[in-house]
Design a protein around this motif. Structure first.
Motif, PDB file in Angstrom:
ATOM      1  N   HIS A  44      32.630  31.944  49.581  1.00 43.58           N
ATOM      2  CA  HIS A  44      33.142  32.531  50.832  1.00 43.58           C
ATOM      3  C   HIS A  44      33.120  34.052  50.703  1.00 43.58           C
ATOM      4  N   VAL A  45      32.555  34.722  51.684  1.00 41.88           N
ATOM      5  CA  VAL A  45      32.368  36.172  51.600  1.00 41.88           C
ATOM      6  C   VAL A  45      33.691  36.931  51.549  1.00 41.88           C
ATOM      7  N   ASN A  46      34.773  36.317  52.027  1.00 40.67           N
ATOM      8  CA  ASN A  46      36.057  37.012  52.086  1.00 40.67           C
ATOM      9  C   ASN A  46      37.018  36.633  50.969  1.00 40.67           C
ATOM     10  N   ILE A  47      36.544  35.856  49.975  1.00 42.34           N
ATOM     11  CA  ILE A  47      37.411  35.423  48.873  1.00 42.34           C
ATOM     12  C   ILE A  47      36.828  35.886  47.542  1.00 42.34           C
ATOM     13  N   SER A  48      37.702  36.364  46.670  1.00 35.54           N
ATOM     14  CA  SER A  48      37.291  36.776  45.330  1.00 35.54           C
ATOM     15  C   SER A  48      38.277  36.203  44.317  1.00 35.54           C
ATOM     16  N   SER A  49      37.801  35.219  43.525  1.00 35.81           N
ATOM     17  CA  SER A  49      38.621  34.630  42.465  1.00 35.81           C
ATOM     18  C   SER A  49      37.986  34.986  41.128  1.00 35.81           C
ATOM     19  N   ASN A  50      38.755  35.589  40.241  1.00 42.18           N
ATOM     20  CA  ASN A  50      38.206  36.262  39.065  1.00 42.18           C
ATOM     21  C   ASN A  50      38.177  35.441  37.784  1.00 42.18           C
ATOM     22  N   GLY A  51      38.299  34.115  37.887  1.00 39.78           N
ATOM     23  CA  GLY A  51      38.150  33.275  36.708  1.00 39.78           C
ATOM     24  C   GLY A  51      39.380  33.235  35.818  1.00 39.78           C
ATOM     25  N   ILE A  64      41.122  34.794  33.524  1.00 43.62           N
ATOM     26  CA  ILE A  64      41.288  36.115  32.898  1.00 43.62           C
ATOM     27  C   ILE A  64      42.283  36.079  31.737  1.00 43.62           C
ATOM     28  N   PHE A  65      43.115  35.025  31.668  1.00 40.24           N
ATOM     29  CA  PHE A  65      44.078  34.935  30.569  1.00 40.24           C
ATOM     30  C   PHE A  65      43.588  34.021  29.454  1.00 40.24           C
ATOM     31  N   SER A  66      42.301  33.714  29.462  1.00 47.07           N
ATOM     32  CA  SER A  66      41.742  32.940  28.356  1.00 47.07           C
ATOM     33  C   SER A  66      41.814  33.724  27.039  1.00 47.07           C
ATOM     34  N   PRO A  67      41.453  35.035  27.007  1.00 50.51           N
ATOM     35  CA  PRO A  67      41.648  35.827  25.782  1.00 50.51           C
ATOM     36  C   PRO A  67      43.139  35.996  25.475  1.00 50.51           C
ATOM     37  N   LYS A  68      43.534  35.724  24.256  1.00 47.29           N
ATOM     38  CA  LYS A  68      44.950  35.745  23.885  1.00 47.29           C
ATOM     39  C   LYS A  68      45.588  37.117  24.019  1.00 47.29           C
ATOM     40  N   ARG A  88      50.643  43.811  33.627  1.00 38.38           N
ATOM     41  CA  ARG A  88      49.619  44.861  33.808  1.00 38.38           C
ATOM     42  C   ARG A  88      48.293  44.244  34.254  1.00 38.38           C
ATOM     43  N   THR A  89      47.937  43.111  33.673  1.00 36.15           N
ATOM     44  CA  THR A  89      46.688  42.448  34.052  1.00 36.15           C
ATOM     45  C   THR A  89      46.739  41.962  35.491  1.00 36.15           C
ATOM     46  N   LEU A  90      47.854  41.361  35.873  1.00 40.28           N
ATOM     47  CA  LEU A  90      48.002  40.876  37.242  1.00 40.28           C
ATOM     48  C   LEU A  90      47.961  42.034  38.233  1.00 40.28           C
ATOM     49  N   ASP A  91      48.615  43.135  37.905  1.00 39.65           N
ATOM     50  CA  ASP A  91      48.592  44.312  38.783  1.00 39.65           C
ATOM     51  C   ASP A  91      47.164  44.792  39.017  1.00 39.65           C
ATOM     52  N   LYS A  92      46.372  44.768  37.958  1.00 40.17           N
ATOM     53  CA  LYS A  92      44.982  45.221  38.076  1.00 40.17           C
ATOM     54  C   LYS A  92      44.178  44.297  38.983  1.00 40.17           C
ATOM     55  N   VAL A  93      44.424  43.000  38.867  1.00 40.95           N
ATOM     56  CA  VAL A  93      43.708  42.034  39.711  1.00 40.95           C
ATOM     57  C   VAL A  93      44.079  42.224  41.175  1.00 40.95           C
ATOM     58  N   SER A 123      34.700  41.543  37.756  1.00 41.28           N
ATOM     59  CA  SER A 123      34.091  40.360  37.170  1.00 41.28           C
ATOM     60  C   SER A 123      32.885  40.004  38.031  1.00 41.28           C
ATOM     61  N   SER A 124      32.200  38.935  37.651  1.00 40.75           N
ATOM     62  CA  SER A 124      31.027  38.517  38.427  1.00 40.75           C
ATOM     63  C   SER A 124      31.422  38.080  39.832  1.00 40.75           C
ATOM     64  N   ALA A 125      32.693  37.756  40.016  1.00 42.91           N
ATOM     65  CA  ALA A 125      33.159  37.299  41.330  1.00 42.91           C
ATOM     66  C   ALA A 125      33.755  38.427  42.166  1.00 42.91           C
ATOM     67  N   SER A 126      33.850  39.627  41.599  1.00 39.83           N
ATOM     68  CA  SER A 126      34.476  40.730  42.323  1.00 39.83           C
ATOM     69  C   SER A 126      33.646  41.107  43.542  1.00 39.83           C
ATOM     70  N   LYS A 127      34.339  41.368  44.618  1.00 42.29           N
ATOM     71  CA  LYS A 127      33.689  41.816  45.851  1.00 42.29           C
ATOM     72  C   LYS A 127      34.384  43.081  46.338  1.00 42.29           C
ATOM     73  N   ASN A 128      33.599  44.060  46.702  1.00 42.43           N
ATOM     74  CA  ASN A 128      34.159  45.294  47.231  1.00 42.43           C
ATOM     75  C   ASN A 128      34.101  45.331  48.756  1.00 42.43           C
ATOM     76  N   GLU A 129      33.671  44.200  49.360  1.00 42.71           N
ATOM     77  CA  GLU A 129      33.628  44.161  50.803  1.00 42.71           C
ATOM     78  C   GLU A 129      35.046  43.968  51.346  1.00 42.71           C
ATOM     79  N   CYS A 130      35.114  43.619  52.608  1.00 43.47           N
ATOM     80  CA  CYS A 130      36.416  43.411  53.237  1.00 43.47           C
ATOM     81  C   CYS A 130      36.960  42.038  52.857  1.00 43.47           C
ATOM     82  N   ILE A 131      37.341  41.878  51.615  1.00 47.13           N
ATOM     83  CA  ILE A 131      37.873  40.592  51.184  1.00 47.13           C
ATOM     84  C   ILE A 131      39.246  40.371  51.804  1.00 47.13           C
ATOM     85  N   ALA A 132      39.554  39.117  52.057  1.00 40.02           N
ATOM     86  CA  ALA A 132      40.829  38.775  52.673  1.00 40.02           C
ATOM     87  C   ALA A 132      41.735  38.001  51.728  1.00 40.02           C
ATOM     88  N   ALA A 133      41.203  37.620  50.548  1.00 38.98           N
ATOM     89  CA  ALA A 133      42.011  36.890  49.562  1.00 38.98           C
ATOM     90  C   ALA A 133      41.469  37.187  48.171  1.00 38.98           C
TER      91      ALA A 133
END
Length: 363
Positions: free
Chosen positions: A120-127, A129-133, A144-149, A156-166
């Motif tokens: 979906h063009v308006n959704i970006s889910s970043n995988g 991210i808490f797999s690394p300990k 801090r990690t959540l704030d950055k997300v 990430s490969s799923a990051s979108k800089n468009e007008c994402i809505a979620a």
């Protein structure tokens, strides 16, 4: 007498001279004071003019141009306007963004589900991210990690800089979530994060998939590489050849532990806005995906994934010691769930293949 008069006249002259000097000094001091007064007044006027400008700017900053009257008041805490530090949203600055987290367990279809959302063009889910300990070593690191997300600064490969809505991430229960659930619930509540739960009803199928995936980590059956997800039927068939031997003495306790893990998660996050999904329902009824889009308040559209299901055969053909496993499950709560889910998914896949339709799945 003459001398006295002369002396008197000289004294008189000596007295008159200082009076003229005083008048001149007074006039000079008056002029200096006037000049100083004019200078001080001009400086003060300039300072007043300079100070008046920031007030106008501050009024502009305090305005809320991104508020939209069509958003119900009860949804305002869950509508955000992030301001990333790594790029500018420009014309998308006033596009409202919802924060979410996919909460799941390994081998529950979350990989497939996330690729569907990211189509979906308006959704970006970043995988995961808490797999690394190191990213979940303590609460501060997690925050801090959540704030950055949620600030749209996570790439990430799923990051979108468009007008994402979620925007969100995939968070497994065993990746620091359950250990820090109180602080995470507090964070989600403060930041207006919603939760998408994704579990499997058939816990035995999940166990078989997990054992097969663990085997491939060491065996590396696909050209010497390990793949948790595949994009072709040929690769899926290779991985499906392995039939795990299940330890029946620990089977029931393992299934109970998995079941309790999911139940506890639902209890911990019950105060957070959430939707509960099951993998079997998504496979059987794709309209369930539209419920997710509605939950995230994004436009309805077709979602696609390249993931191909690995285990498509009946469960009894995927387990090396099936007879022992079946005997262990007989008479327990997991017996009916296992057999009904097997028949349902098997019949669905057979029907789709008869119609010439392929099926993509979570693993």
């Amino acid at each position: 007498m003459v001398e006295e008069r002369c002396c008197f006249n000289k004294d008189a002259l000596a007295i008159r001279a200082p009076k003229k000097l005083h008048v001149v000094l007074r006039m000079f001091m008056l002029a200096v004071m006037m000049i100083c007064g004019i200078y001080i007044s001009s400086v003060s006027l300039k300072q007043i003019g300079i100070q008046s400008r920031p007030r106008k700017l501050m009024i502009k900053i305090m305005e809320a141009p991104c508020k939209k009257p069509d958003i119900p008041y009860y949804e305002i805490p869950y509508v955000h306007y992030p301001v990333p530090t790594t790029f500018s949203r420009d014309e998308c600055a006033c596009t409202p963004v919802r924060f979410f987290s996919i909460v799941s367990m390994q081998r529950s279809g979350s990989g497939w589900f996330e690729t569907l959302l990211n189509s979906h063009v308006n959704i970006s889910s970043n995988g995961e991210i808490f797999s690394p300990k190191e990213r979940r070593s303590n609460v501060s690191t997690i925050v801090r990690t959540l704030d950055k997300v949620y600030n749209l600064d996570w790439f990430s490969s799923a990051s979108k800089n468009e007008c994402i809505a979620a925007v969100g991430l995939k968070w497994m229960l065993n990746q620091g979530l359950m250990e820090n659930h109180e602080r995470v619930v507090e964070y989600f509540s403060q930041r207006g994060v919603s939760v998408i739960f994704l579990f499997r009803r058939n816990l035995l199928c999940r166990l078989v998939s997990q054992l097969a995936n663990d085997h491939d980590r060491s065996a590396r059956q696909l050209h010497g590489t390990h793949k948790a997800h595949v994009h072709s039927e040929s690769e899926a068939n290779i991985l499906a050849r392995y039939k795990p031997m299940i330890n029946t003495s620990e089977l029931i306790s393992t299934l109970k532990h998995t079941d309790k893990f999911a139940t506890d998660a639902l209890a911990y996050f019950k105060s957070i806005p959430h939707i509960v999904l099951y993998y079997e329902d998504l496979v059987q009824n794709h309209t369930k995906l539209m419920d997710v889009l509605e939950f995230l308040r994004v436009p309805q559209r077709k979602l696609v994934s390249r993931h191909v299901k690995i285990h498509t055969r009946p469960l009894q053909e995927q387990v090396e010691n099936w007879d022992d496993v079946y005997s262990s499950l007989k008479g327990t709560n997991y017996h009916d769930t296992t057999t009904s889910s097997i028949l349902l998914i098997h019949e669905l896949i057979k029907c789709l293949r008869t119609l010439g339709i392929g099926i993509a799945a979570g693993f």
